[in-house]
Enzyme design. Structure first.
Site, short mmCIF file in Angstrom:
data_model
loop_
_atom_site.label_atom_id
_atom_site.label_comp_id
_atom_site.label_asym_id
_atom_site.label_seq_id
_atom_site.Cartn_x
_atom_site.Cartn_y
_atom_site.Cartn_z
CE LYS A 89 -3.55 2.21 2.81
NZ LYS A 89 -4.44 2.12 3.96
CD GLU A 149 9.40 -5.99 7.09
OE1 GLU A 149 9.13 -4.88 6.58
OE2 GLU A 149 9.09 -6.30 8.24
N GLY A 172 -4.91 -2.01 5.03
CA GLY A 172 -4.10 -3.13 4.53
C GLY A 172 -4.77 -4.48 4.75
NE ARG A 173 -6.39 -4.04 10.88
CZ ARG A 173 -5.73 -2.90 11.00
NH1 ARG A 173 -4.56 -2.73 10.36
NH2 ARG A 173 -6.20 -1.91 11.72
CD GLU A 188 -1.78 -4.57 11.38
OE1 GLU A 188 -0.55 -4.82 11.47
OE2 GLU A 188 -2.34 -4.45 10.28
CG HIS A 197 -4.32 -36.39 16.36
ND1 HIS A 197 -4.50 -37.62 16.95
CD2 HIS A 197 -5.35 -36.23 15.49
CE1 HIS A 197 -5.56 -38.20 16.42
NE2 HIS A 197 -6.10 -37.37 15.53
CE LYS A 257 5.81 -1.08 10.02
NZ LYS A 257 4.82 -0.41 9.21
O1 F6P Z 1 3.33 -3.16 9.68
C1 F6P Z 1 1.97 -3.25 9.59
C2 F6P Z 1 1.47 -2.93 8.22
O2 F6P Z 1 1.38 -1.57 8.06
C3 F6P Z 1 0.14 -3.60 7.97
O3 F6P Z 1 -0.91 -2.89 8.48
C4 F6P Z 1 0.13 -3.72 6.50
O4 F6P Z 1 -0.82 -4.64 6.06
C5 F6P Z 1 1.54 -4.17 6.26
O5 F6P Z 1 2.30 -3.44 7.20
C6 F6P Z 1 2.07 -3.93 4.87
O6 F6P Z 1 2.02 -2.60 4.51
P1 F6P Z 1 2.19 -2.16 3.01
O7 F6P Z 1 1.07 -2.75 2.23
O8 F6P Z 1 2.16 -0.66 3.03
O9 F6P Z 1 3.52 -2.69 2.53
#
Ligand code: F6P
Length: 760
Positions: A420, A426, A481-482, A567, A598, A726
């Site tokens: 987003k 990452e 995002g979620r 979250e 199990h 972060k």
């Molecule tokens: O670190 C949390 C977060 O901001 C989530 O809310 C989001 O889904 C994820 O990181 C990834 O964010 P982006 O889509 O901006 O890479």
């Protein structure tokens, strides 16, 4: 808030708590002191959890203080500091008043306890008004002389009954009560009662003890409505509730359309609990907030954003405004873009730089830009057979990317870079490495356009990364995002299962949205699940919620729901920034059945914790194998029955005896074979897991989370809690690359940094 109630009598102290139906007791008697009560409570409730205590004491009580030493117990009751001795807030009621409160049905009620003496209390609109009427003169004696045991003996049953009715009516008129409730041992001598008089249950004292906190809160304006709910916890185990009420499974059941059925009858609730929860939803404005979400109001208050993922799957012609502007044209244009691209790739019209078809798609993203699509592609595996293989790389641990790329070829691999913000550390690290891997073979920057597309709201960063504007799939800041798998973030889903199936996913979510938007709370599936979530987390004190899909293809659902719930609702301050008054999101976890059976089900059945659980199961399966599905369904249903019923000591004993066990061996084994039961679960049944059903299920959970957040008055749509880590990671990354020993942190952190640099 969890309440412990102690009903202190002349022969026993009886105990009950909000966490369960089981009552306990210990002996009291002549000479019994408050210190002995405290010791008895501590000894008998060591494994119970409670926040506050109600004490019913056989003595006059005024403003929560004992006014006289109880005649049938010892000394030291006046002025005893209960709160200090028990270490919890304590409410003290006269024992008759506590029973009266438990028998209250609203209005103004006079309570008469017809035992050895005469207990009296008045309850006015849920508030106890202390009264000691027993010693007032009546027919040259006192009310207690005539209505109590002595009067019965002196007058004989028939005359005593007449005198009781006469005296009761006098007292009712004197205190201007609307009705009388009579209780106590001698109530059994009445067959019929006149109008405005009814019989109360002798077991109502506990109820009153729970309600004492309810009443107190409703008197204190602004008190949390959540606090009052403990009084509505069932006092009987589920096993008994089912036995007494053949209609229970039919009443606690909701269907959404023709595909989704929810049985919530195996939850720790009664009709009263559900009524109280529905009332809670009303009082806390769940419906209003829902309507504001659908209207595009900026209900994400800390980021000043609308929360409009429902617009992404709006399959009606209804406009969806954000800031007064209908977003549906943008949404539909983005869907067209997804359709055109997915079809081109899937039909071999979009080719790689060497002219070969795309055989593999690698989605690079994390959190909401990974979990939703990854879970959905897994869930829809039977629909993926005619599309490219879709892989997901999220972890910055290079092994994730390296392992994924090992079997792929750059000429036939397409990367979807999903972020987003397009700044997530990452994702950007993985995207750069993927590009380097690609260019090491392709050796031509111009080839990137055929193999890298971006999914983002941030055009500037996408261009800076080197992806052309026409290869960017857009979405907007009003999509969290979620909550984004319905947007362009769902592109990998469309690539895997085809656009038609992606649309069916949206259709299913839309059907659930319409249900959520229009169904009354009592029949609103997501609201009911949300209210049950609040019930367990905030009222009964459950720490965690298990999600147990009896569907291998839903193996990633628990992980997806962890982000969605934790979250969204893992918050400690309310919308006004004030600390919340109860626990918020539970810890969400789970694994597919039958694997979990199990592994961790032992704890569910015989552990010490209260855990709520969702079981998900399809009536039909895609597996095509004989018998498997029947075994799967049998296990799922059996687990919910076992958790609910348990196995009593007598049942365990009988079973072992039937197996030939006796004597010491039997006695020793019995406790290990007992299942306490009364462990709650909800069973969500669907016809067959396809795109439409999946859309319904996911929207069901989204709106459950919404409901819980609305009741708690928290902002479910921001996530500031992920920021600190972060920030610190950036500094530590610099430290790891430095040459001097780490010094800018606490000793542990410095040492770990040095260790990671192999300086120790
Ligand atoms: O670190 C949390 C977060 O901001 C989530 O809310 C989001 O889904 C994820 O990181 C990834 O964010 P982006 O889509 O901006 O890479």
């Amino acid at each position: 808030m969890r309440v412990l109630v102690a009903d202190i009598g002349g022969t026993h102290v009886k105990l009950m708590h909000s966490g369960g139906p089981e009552a306990r007791k210990f002996d009291s008697g002549d000479g019994f002191t408050p210190a002995q009560v405290v010791a008895g409570i501590n000894a008998h409730t060591a494994d119970w959890q409670y926040d506050v205590v109600t004490l019913g004491i056989p003595s006059p009580v005024l403003r929560g203080k004992v006014m006289e030493e109880p005649w049938n117990l010892g000394k030291g009751w006046v002025d005893f500091d209960w709160a200090a001795a028990l270490g919890k807030p304590v409410k003290i009621l006269n024992d008759a008043a506590m029973q009266a409160l438990g028998s209250d049905e609203g209005g103004r009620m006079l309570f008469l306890g017809l035992g050895s003496g005469l207990g009296t209390a008045l309850v006015d609109d849920g508030r106890v008004v202390p009264l000691e009427l027993a010693h007032l003169p009546f027919k040259d004696q006192t009310f207690e002389d005539l209505l109590g045991q002595r009067g019965l003996k002196a007058l004989g049953e028939d005359r005593w009954r007449a005198v009781v009715l006469e005296g009761a009516e006098l007292l009712r008129a004197a205190v201007a009560a609307e009705y009388i409730v009579i209780c106590g041992g001698n109530v059994r001598l009445f067959d019929q009662l006149p109008p405005r008089m009814r019989r109360g249950g002798n077991d109502k004292a506990f109820e009153g003890g729970f309600r004492a906190w309810d009443a107190a809160e409703s008197i204190v304006a602004g008190g949390s409505p959540l606090r009052s709910l403990a009084a509505f916890a069932p006092r009987e185990p589920l096993r008994d509730l089912f036995a007494q009420d053949p209609d229970r499974a039919r009443r606690f059941f909701v269907a959404v359309g023709k595909h989704l059925f929810i049985d919530y009858s195996k939850n720790l609730v009664t009709d009263d609990s559900m009524r109280a929860l529905v009332e809670l939803a009303r009082k806390t404005g769940v419906e209003t907030l829902r309507d504001r979400m659908f209207a595009g109001d900026p209900i994400n208050s800390t980021e000043h954003r609308a929360v409009m993922h429902v617009a992404l799957r709006n399959r009606s012609a209804r406009p969806m405004p954000v800031n007064g502007r209908d977003v549906m044209p943008d949404v539909n244009a983005a869907l067209d873009h997804i359709r055109a691209f997915a079809e081109a790739v899937r039909h071999g019209k979009w080719l790689g730089y060497t002219g070969l078809r795309i055989t593999d798609v690698v989605n690079i993203g994390i959190g909401g830009s990974d979990l939703g699509p990854a879970m959905a592609v897994d869930a829809l595996r039977p629909y993926t057979l005619d599309g490219p293989r879709v892989h997901f790389v999220s972890n910055v641990d290079g092994n994730h990317l390296a392992d994924t790329l090992r079997t792929l070829h750059p000429a036939t691999t397409l990367f979807t870079i999903a972020s987003k913000t397009f700044t997530t550390q990452e994702t950007m690290a993985n995207a750069r490495s993927a590009r380097a891997w690609f260019l090491s073979r392709a050796k031509d920057e111009a080839a990137i356009a055929k193999h890298f597309v971006a999914i983002s709201t941030n055009a500037r960063e996408v261009t800076a990364f080197g992806i052309a504007a026409e290869n960017m799939f857009v979405f907007w800041d009003w999509v969290g995002g979620r909550y984004s798998l319905w947007s362009s973030i769902g592109l990998p889903i469309a690539l895997a299962v085809g656009y038609g199936h992606f649309e069916q996913l949206l259709d299913g979510a839309h059907e659930m949205d319409e249900h959520f938007r229009t169904a009354p709370i009592e029949q609103n599936a997501p609201m009911l699940l949300g209210l049950l979530g609040v019930w367990y987390a905030s009222v009964l004190g459950a720490e965690s919620h298990a999600v147990l899909p009896y569907e291998q293809h839903l193996q990633r659902l628990p992980a997806f729901l962890q982000q969605l719930e934790m979250e969204s609702n893992g918050k400690r301050v309310d919308r006004d920034g004030k600390p919340v008054e109860s626990h918020t999101s539970p810890v969400v976890w789970g694994e597919p059945g039958t694997n979990g059976q199990h592994a961790f089900f032992q704890l569910l059945h015989q552990g010490t914790r209260l855990i709520s659980a969702d079981f998900l199961v399809g009536i039909h399966s895609h597996d095509g194998l004989p018998d498997h599905h029947r075994l799967l369904v049998a296990n799922c249903i059996a687990q919910t029955e076992a958790l609910m019923r348990g196995k009593t000591e007598a049942e365990a004993r009988a079973e072992l005896e039937a197996q030939g066990l006796s004597g010491a061996a039997l006695t020793q084994l019995v406790p290990h074979k007992v299942f306490p039961g009364n462990r709650p679960s909800t069973t969500i049944v669907y016809r067959k897991l396809g795109p439409r059903t999946l859309g319904m299920l996911l929207a069901l959970y989204e709106h459950r989370v919404f409901t819980m957040g609305a009741v708690w008055n928290i902002n479910s749509f921001d996530q500031w809690g992920v920021e600190l880590g972060k920030q610190l990671a950036k500094t530590i990354e610099g430290d790891l690359g430095g040459t001097r020993p780490a010094a800018g942190h606490d000793a542990s952190t410095n040492r770990l940094i040095d260790l990671a640099r192999e300086r120790e």
